[in-house]
Scaffold this motif. Structure first.
Motif, PDB file in Angstrom:
ATOM      1  N   GLU A  16     -25.598 -54.701  19.192  1.00 45.50           N
ATOM      2  CA  GLU A  16     -25.179 -55.891  19.567  1.00 45.50           C
ATOM      3  C   GLU A  16     -23.813 -56.079  18.958  1.00 45.50           C
ATOM      4  OE1 GLU A  16     -24.386 -59.290  21.491  1.00 45.50           O
ATOM      5  OE2 GLU A  16     -25.821 -57.908  22.061  1.00 45.50           O
ATOM      6  N   ARG A  40     -20.118 -56.304  20.727  1.00 47.85           N
ATOM      7  CA  ARG A  40     -19.190 -57.497  20.017  1.00 47.85           C
ATOM      8  C   ARG A  40     -17.751 -56.982  19.884  1.00 47.85           C
ATOM      9  NH1 ARG A  40     -21.567 -62.840  19.086  1.00 47.85           N
ATOM     10  NH2 ARG A  40     -23.649 -62.715  20.048  1.00 47.85           N
ATOM     11  N   ASP A  66     -15.740 -55.395  22.791  1.00 51.44           N
ATOM     12  CA  ASP A  66     -14.923 -56.540  23.636  1.00 51.44           C
ATOM     13  C   ASP A  66     -14.060 -57.150  23.005  1.00 51.44           C
ATOM     14  OD1 ASP A  66     -16.878 -55.758  25.591  1.00 51.44           O
ATOM     15  OD2 ASP A  66     -18.568 -57.125  25.348  1.00 51.44           O
ATOM     16  N   ASN A  67     -13.939 -57.243  21.794  1.00 52.78           N
ATOM     17  CA  ASN A  67     -12.771 -57.757  20.849  1.00 52.78           C
ATOM     18  C   ASN A  67     -11.715 -56.961  20.296  1.00 52.78           C
ATOM     19  OD1 ASN A  67     -13.734 -60.859  21.218  1.00 52.78           O
ATOM     20  ND2 ASN A  67     -15.331 -59.685  21.141  1.00 52.78           N
ATOM     21  N   LEU A  88     -16.212 -62.960  15.253  1.00 51.75           N
ATOM     22  CA  LEU A  88     -16.896 -62.512  16.642  1.00 51.75           C
ATOM     23  C   LEU A  88     -18.421 -63.365  16.653  1.00 51.75           C
ATOM     24  CD1 LEU A  88     -16.844 -58.609  16.308  1.00 51.75           C
ATOM     25  CD2 LEU A  88     -15.265 -60.111  17.424  1.00 51.75           C
ATOM     26  N   TYR A 136     -21.266 -63.600  14.930  1.00 49.99           N
ATOM     27  CA  TYR A 136     -22.233 -62.558  15.089  1.00 49.99           C
ATOM     28  C   TYR A 136     -22.982 -62.258  13.753  1.00 49.99           C
ATOM     29  CZ  TYR A 136     -25.957 -58.801  16.054  1.00 49.99           C
ATOM     30  OH  TYR A 136     -26.694 -58.135  16.031  1.00 49.99           O
TER      31      TYR A 136
END
Length: 350
Positions: free
Chosen positions: A241, A245, A248-249, A325, A327
């Motif tokens: 996960e 994250r 995507d960033n 992020l 997370y």
């Protein structure tokens, strides 16, 4: 996106390829399928992705029989010519480099394997990411880069200039090399310092795997530093996960970064380093207890001194991951061990 995942037959790479495919990305997996540990486990992971052993041939791209958006090719990262052909053919958007020679203790006796894969291989990934205009290169680093650092928890703001194994030094080198390519060639790069990853389909050389096998077989387990150790055990799904994250960033560069007071984890260049850990170190003996309780068997323990290259504690400061992020890994050790033991018993018919 079309994403290259190197190390796709490996522990984290396998789980990541599954997850990316399930969300609709096109995934091309690469792996050398070396014999650092049981290659049958690697072939079985690939079979879960839809690639049967008898269909895998070096330098031949094959399509998954079960996942339409997934393909695989057996290539060594040191083989730049074959990699270049793959980059040219597939036109990747993103590269996630998880292929590496792993293991602290193995690096004490097999130095060349780390130079070949982690230095030469990673250089090839950087060069091809540069020339093929990759939008984001994400790569696996390690908590082992903290070496002799005694500031707890380990922060990406800390100095990591004192590694104590060649494995750790190779991962630190990767971070430095990535910064050069981010600075000179504007390649967005993100390095991920993984903290003691565990879970189903894991590596057989990892302590939790060895403990489980030995306990079930009734053989003694070796407990190093007389058990006075703690690790920030991080479940593999949490790691995946975090990787997603990050994918995507991509970093854009820190406009406030200053060379007078340089922040190690980022730069004016599109460069970033994150810790990915549970942020909750567990004593080794407590971790063993969790395995014992799940198996319903008490381990026979042999206590030994600290091994060369080992550190007594790992503890991830994940404030950057949370702040940028949103997370933080969350799987509790008992939950993660339960999932691993369930898988282990099924896989080995234990």
């Amino acid at each position: 996106m079309k994403i290259l995942v190197t190390g796709a037959a490996g522990f984290i790479g396998f789980h990541l390829a599954l997850r990316l495919s399930s969300r609709g990305d096109t995934v091309v997996g690469v792996d050398s399928i070396n014999d650092y540990y049981d290659i049958q486990l690697k072939y079985d992971r690939l079979a879960e992705l839809g690639f049967e052993k008898n269909s895998i041939t070096a330098n031949k791209l094959i399509q998954s029989s079960t996942i339409p958006t997934c393909s695989f090719i057996q290539i060594k990262l040191e083989d730049k010519v074959s990699l270049d052909k793959l980059f040219e053919q597939e036109k990747f958007d993103i590269v996630v480099n998880l292929a590496a020679q792993a293991g602290v203790r193995y690096s004490l006796t097999n130095a060349q394997a780390y130079i070949d894969s982690n230095i030469i291989g990673f250089t090839n990934i950087l060069e091809l990411s540069r020339f093929h205009k990759i939008k984001h290169l994400v790569y696996g680093s390690s908590s082992s880069v903290y070496g002799l650092n005694e500031s707890i928890p380990f922060s990406t703001a800390h100095n990591v200039d004192h590694p104590i194994s060649l494995y750790a030094a190779s991962k630190k080198s990767n971070e430095l090399m990535a910064h050069v390519y981010s600075h000179l060639f504007n390649v967005p790069t993100t390095g991920l310092r993984f903290f003691t990853v565990y879970g189903p389909w894991g590596r057989p050389d990892m302590a939790y795997y060895i403990f489980t096998k030995s306990i079930l077989e009734g053989t003694p387990i070796k407990v190093f530093n007389n058990g006075n150790m703690a690790r920030d055990f991080t479940y593999v799904d949490d790691i995946v996960e975090g990787v997603i994250r990050v994918i995507d960033n991509p970093p854009e560069g820190n406009v406030d970064w200053s060379g007078k007071t340089p922040e190690p984890s980022n730069s004016k260049a599109p460069y970033q380093i994150y810790n990915i850990g549970k942020n909750e170190p567990v004593k080794l003996l407590d971790f063993i207890t969790a395995i014992e309780e799940e198996l319903g068997i008490e381990a026979k323990k042999e206590f030994h001194p600290l091994q060369p290259g080992d550190v007594t504690m790992t503890f991830a400061d994940v404030s950057d991951l949370v702040g940028k992020l949103g997370y933080k890994p969350k799987t509790a050790v008992k939950e993660g061990i339960k999932k691993f033991v369930t898988w282990y018993k099924d896989y080995y018919k234990a």
